[in-house]
Write an enzyme that holds these catalytic residues in place. Sequence first.
Site, short mmCIF file in Angstrom:
data_model
loop_
_atom_site.label_atom_id
_atom_site.label_comp_id
_atom_site.label_asym_id
_atom_site.label_seq_id
_atom_site.Cartn_x
_atom_site.Cartn_y
_atom_site.Cartn_z
N SER A 68 0.96 -0.84 0.11
CA SER A 68 -0.31 0.71 -0.16
C SER A 68 0.58 1.13 -0.09
CB SER A 68 -0.50 0.09 1.21
OG SER A 68 -1.70 0.70 1.79
N ASP A 216 -5.86 -3.16 -2.76
CA ASP A 216 -5.24 -3.27 -1.64
C ASP A 216 -4.09 -4.11 -1.65
OD1 ASP A 216 -3.14 -2.18 -0.08
OD2 ASP A 216 -5.25 -1.40 1.65
#
EC number: 3.1.1.-
Length: 451
Positions: A68, A216
């Site tokens: 991320s 993500d």
Amino acid sequence: MMEEVPCFRQTDQPPEFSRYITVLSIDGGGIKGILPAVILDFLESQLQEVDGEQARIADYFDVIAGTSTGGLVTAMLTAPNQSNRPLYSGKGIKPFYLENCPKIFPQTHSVIPYGRLVKSLLGPLYDGKHLHSVLKDELQSIKLSQAITDVIIPAFDIKRMQPVIFSTYEAKRNPLLDANFADICISTSAAPTFLPGHEFATTDGQGKSREYNLIDGGVAANNPTLIAITEVIRQMFDSSVDYFRMKPVDYPRLLTISIGTGAARVDEKFDIKRASKWGILDWLLEGGTTPLIEIFSQASADMVDIHTSLLFQALQSQDNYLRIQDDELTGIENSVDIATKENLERLVAIGERLLKGPVSRVDLLSGLTEPVNNGGTNAQALKRFAHILSSERKLRLGSKRSEMRSAVPQMRMRHAKFGKSFKITNTHTNTLRSYPMCSFKATTPRLQVLL
């Protein structure tokens, strides 16, 4: 008739020089990526004190992994510029976050009563347009295979329902895994409810293509440390890779720095009396945070820390593993998207405070992080690691020069018939030397690849 014998003989074997495999790992956490930015700025400053202003973090690590926001930091540290040096120095990451986070996470919905709730019911809280724009401007068409060192960035493919681990090592072997850095960073940052997922495709130049539908990387591994270590071990087992001649079972030679993005203070978060009454909306929006995402992200990061710490402690090499994490965040400090000027500056101060804090290690019985006796501060530990990293790099550079000199074998002339001369290129000095023609057999040692 005189027997023909070799006139060249290799006399020296390549030295066993590498003492460590070096790994850097950076957690996910949205705007809290400022915390690793502060830590990395300090680490690079220590490397520069030892090796000069041109030193960059990517020069010292065999593998850099990030999830991320950590994936974004990883790309900034490892993507090459036109001079094949990192796009960003360690000190350049914090200003990037301070400038761009308010644009990636604009707080427009916060001024409207229940604006955040309404917005989240209709779609992602943020459209991601600025994130996409700035990443494409900065990273352009740089591919994963071009990274200055090995890179690992996880994401999750919701169409295939499986994690995707983007790895420089694999990208060099399979063009379908060699995506653009920009696409990878957009994907690994696409946290559900916050940012939209990302779709793109890669091709191999021979008519084959692969489609990605990604969100993500924190869904797979918010703390990518174990993925990075596993990648190192996998390369060591790969018979086609001479990974610094390290034996597959030689784990203590791993040198690992894992940087977290902060966690909520244990006694100031959620409790079961409240959570037992929550519905779907409460799990997604409670007290200005997203409990469901925070819980699984923190659980994932903590489990990785526990297992990694166990590995190093069991092999009596715990000093080779440094985990830097602040688990005292309160309120909006622990949010991933409250990108107000005040909160961003508060996070910078927390990062600076973390440097002054004690080296801590997870207690394998309680699962809590406890200060290490006589462990010093995180800043002192990073200074120690900087000297080890510098020493390791110098050993490798010295051995590389030595092996390049020996790439043209030392020659011993025996029973040579002098006749027409021929030329051999010295790969170290790039000069041409003439030697008499003769019959010979020579073995040139394989040059080690320095990541």
